[in-house]
Design a protein around this motif. Structure first.
Motif, PDB file in Angstrom:
ATOM      1  N   PHE A 103      11.210  13.813  13.251  1.00 40.02           N
ATOM      2  CA  PHE A 103      12.718  12.733  13.869  1.00 40.02           C
ATOM      3  C   PHE A 103      13.712  12.465  12.200  1.00 40.02           C
ATOM      4  O   PHE A 103      13.504  11.306  12.159  1.00 40.02           O
ATOM      5  CB  PHE A 103      12.666  12.188  15.239  1.00 40.02           C
ATOM      6  CG  PHE A 103      11.577  13.263  16.275  1.00 40.02           C
ATOM      7  CD1 PHE A 103      12.297  13.579  17.012  1.00 40.02           C
ATOM      8  CD2 PHE A 103       9.835  12.462  16.239  1.00 40.02           C
ATOM      9  CE1 PHE A 103      10.992  13.766  18.137  1.00 40.02           C
ATOM     10  CE2 PHE A 103       9.287  12.871  16.943  1.00 40.02           C
ATOM     11  CZ  PHE A 103       9.681  13.809  18.061  1.00 40.02           C
ATOM     12  N   PRO A 104      14.489  14.186  12.438  1.00 41.29           N
ATOM     13  CA  PRO A 104      15.098  12.808  11.096  1.00 41.29           C
ATOM     14  C   PRO A 104      16.366  11.933  12.245  1.00 41.29           C
ATOM     15  O   PRO A 104      16.594  11.686  13.318  1.00 41.29           O
ATOM     16  CB  PRO A 104      16.245  14.712  11.100  1.00 41.29           C
ATOM     17  CG  PRO A 104      15.177  14.839  10.980  1.00 41.29           C
ATOM     18  CD  PRO A 104      13.989  15.166  12.367  1.00 41.29           C
ATOM     19  N   LYS A 105      16.056  10.277  11.038  1.00 34.11           N
ATOM     20  CA  LYS A 105      16.789   8.766  11.615  1.00 34.11           C
ATOM     21  C   LYS A 105      17.427   8.902  10.465  1.00 34.11           C
ATOM     22  O   LYS A 105      16.367   7.958   9.721  1.00 34.11           O
ATOM     23  CB  LYS A 105      15.401   8.720  12.136  1.00 34.11           C
ATOM     24  CG  LYS A 105      15.438   7.153  13.307  1.00 34.11           C
ATOM     25  CD  LYS A 105      16.390   7.939  14.590  1.00 34.11           C
ATOM     26  CE  LYS A 105      16.346   7.093  15.576  1.00 34.11           C
ATOM     27  NZ  LYS A 105      16.732   7.702  17.196  1.00 34.11           N
ATOM     28  N   LYS A 106      18.727   7.791  10.909  1.00 35.81           N
ATOM     29  CA  LYS A 106      19.222   7.190   9.554  1.00 35.81           C
ATOM     30  C   LYS A 106      19.513   5.912  10.123  1.00 35.81           C
ATOM     31  O   LYS A 106      18.134   5.433  11.094  1.00 35.81           O
ATOM     32  CB  LYS A 106      21.034   7.414  10.097  1.00 35.81           C
ATOM     33  CG  LYS A 106      21.263   8.791   9.487  1.00 35.81           C
ATOM     34  CD  LYS A 106      21.174   9.490   8.515  1.00 35.81           C
ATOM     35  CE  LYS A 106      21.594  11.205   7.784  1.00 35.81           C
ATOM     36  NZ  LYS A 106      21.553  11.781   6.858  1.00 35.81           N
ATOM     37  N   GLY A 107      19.395   5.223   8.622  1.00 36.13           N
ATOM     38  CA  GLY A 107      19.018   3.338   8.933  1.00 36.13           C
ATOM     39  C   GLY A 107      17.708   3.688   8.484  1.00 36.13           C
ATOM     40  O   GLY A 107      17.178   3.984   7.941  1.00 36.13           O
ATOM     41  N   ARG A 108      16.874   2.254   8.637  1.00 41.28           N
ATOM     42  CA  ARG A 108      15.487   2.157   8.856  1.00 41.28           C
ATOM     43  C   ARG A 108      15.166   0.706   9.906  1.00 41.28           C
ATOM     44  O   ARG A 108      14.292   0.224   9.178  1.00 41.28           O
ATOM     45  CB  ARG A 108      16.486   0.874   7.524  1.00 41.28           C
ATOM     46  CG  ARG A 108      16.545  -0.695   7.520  1.00 41.28           C
ATOM     47  CD  ARG A 108      17.245  -1.617   6.109  1.00 41.28           C
ATOM     48  NE  ARG A 108      15.556  -1.237   5.796  1.00 41.28           N
ATOM     49  CZ  ARG A 108      15.353  -3.008   5.728  1.00 41.28           C
ATOM     50  NH1 ARG A 108      15.796  -3.585   7.070  1.00 41.28           N
ATOM     51  NH2 ARG A 108      13.527  -2.757   5.850  1.00 41.28           N
TER      52      ARG A 108
END
Length: 448
Positions: A103-108
């Motif tokens: 699942f592509p996801k931004k941030g950390r």
């Protein structure tokens, strides 16, 4: 039986495993929202369309149910399976399909997010990855186990673990190890010893294959072209003669003149008549077919490790006529007398789990969860699988198998004219009248 009546029965069946009766409303609302024809199936838009006049209150209730409530994902999936499996024809055999999806996801800060390979994107990028085991037959497949893969950088970061609510007992575990744990849990719960099908991401791991054998699970798993095997009729040299001191040697040997081959080298050495043209199933537009060969080999293992004699198993090779070299390889512990068409058919069963992921993501919002926590991530996935399980059971009960996947056939409730998503101001502030000189005279320092 009317779909809504059966849906009510299904929800009552699932709700019995939630622990508290007041959670049934959350279950009903969340599953209903996932089956609405919405572009985005995160908590907020589902709440707004389920109850347009009380969107904020419904949002809080659904968010608490998915992100905070302490019900069991394993029990939810177990109850989904108990409802759906009677509709699946397992008389000809079942299969455990092991795979993972990204699942592509931004941030950390979202649990488990890291720069890693994402199959959806086909490259390394920021994403979350979950491992699943599905039970498949000729008609359909259903996810039976689901767990987030926690990269090492997450597993060893106490601060991020605490903020995301990662359970204390969860430690760094590779994807093949997670899959073995899931399969062991299913067997312990009384599930049958079906054949395991997996791609090369799992098949190249010798510990994974050995773990399947230790659980008495036959397998057909993909491998890469560099995996080394002993060709038919060959095996490693016996251990060195015992000197009479210490323990007798058990490690097999090889020499420059007596060594294993990569499966690619072995495939290229086979005569053309070793390959047979076979069709494994009917595709959407045409039959799916290819050229295959199968030979009995022994896995060679690592040259640097102390090796014992591995048992014989099947090496299955696919070499399309238009290609200069073979394209795919599998190792299999199916019985020696298993017909080649049957081995080919089982090896290609992985398309079903890809179909699961496609339906779960496109139709049931599997990848739409916007929370950051461990519990919410798994609860959302379990509820997506629950919604999928009901629709799958309905399709299998109908002789016509309609293509329509959404339960909610009526119109989606309209949003009020004054509805604004969370985080957006009710009215946009006008900027033309700002006096920048006055603003700067307050003595406030600009943000660093």
């Amino acid at each position: 039986m009317d779909s809504m009546i059966r849906f009510d029965e299904y929800l009552a069946h699932l709700a019995a495993g939630l622990g508290h009766a007041d959670r049934e409303a959350g279950l009903r609302g969340y599953c209903s929202g996932l089956m609405l024809p919405l572009a985005r199936k995160s908590v907020e838009p589902m709440a707004a369309h389920l109850d347009p006049l009380h969107a904020s209150a419904r949002h809080q209730a659904l968010h608490h149910f998915v992100a905070k409530a302490g019900w069991s994902d394993a029990e939810m999936l177990r109850r989904v399976a108990r409802w759906v499996l009677p509709t699946m024809d397992l008389s000809a055999g079942g299969y455990w399909l092991v795979d993972d999806t990204g699942f592509p996801k931004k941030g950390r800060h979202s649990v488990g997010v890291a720069r890693q390979y994402c199959g959806v994107l086909g490259k390394q990028d920021n994403c979350q990855v979950a491992v699943s085991v599905s039970l498949a037959c000729e008609q359909a497949s259903l996810p039976m186990a689901w767990r987030l893969y926690l990269p090492r950088e997450w597993a060893e970061d106490a601060g991020r673990r605490r903020q995301a609510g990662v359970p204390e007992e969860v430690r760094f575990t590779t994807k093949p190890q997670i899959a073995l744990q899931q399969l062991q849990a299913l067997l312990t719960a009384g599930e049958p010893h079906h054949c395991v099908v997996a791609d090369a991401g799992y098949g190249v791991d010798s510990a994974f294959r050995q773990g399947l054998t230790a659980m008495d699970l036959p397998y057909v798993v993909g491998i890469t072209s560099v995996v080394r095997v002993w060709p038919p009729g060959q095996q490693p040299l016996p251990p060195k003669p015992w000197s009479g001191k210490g323990r007798p040697p058990v490690a097999t040997r090889r020499s420059p003149q007596h060594r294993p081959l990569s499966v690619k080298e072995l495939a290229l050495s086979l005569p053309p008549d070793a390959f047979t043209e076979l069709t494994w199933r009917q595709g959407t537009h045409a039959p799916l077919s290819g050229r295959f060969a199968a030979v009995r080999v022994r896995h060679a293992g690592s040259a640097s490790a102390k090796q014992r004699l591995h048992p014989l198993q099947w090496l299955l090779i696919e070499w399309p006529l238009a290609q200069a070299e073979p394209t795919r390889y599998w190792l299999s512990t199916l019985a020696e007398d298993t017909p080649l068409p049957e081995r080919v058919r089982i090896a290609h069963l992985r398309w079903r789990i890809e179909r699961d992921y496609q339906d779960l993501k496109q139709d049931l919002g599997l990848g739409h969860y916007e929370g950051r926590g461990w519990r919410g991530f798994h609860h959302h996935a379990s509820l997506s699988i629950a919604a999928y399980g009901f629709l799958l059971g309905q399709r299998l009960r109908r002789t016509g198998r309609p293509r329509k996947k959404n339960l909610m056939g009526g119109p989606v409730p309209a949003l009020p004219a004054d509805y604004r998503p969370r985080g957006r101001p009710a009215h946009t502030a006008a900027c033309g009248g700002l006096n920048h000189d006055t603003a700067s005279s307050t003595g406030c320092l600009p943000d660093a």
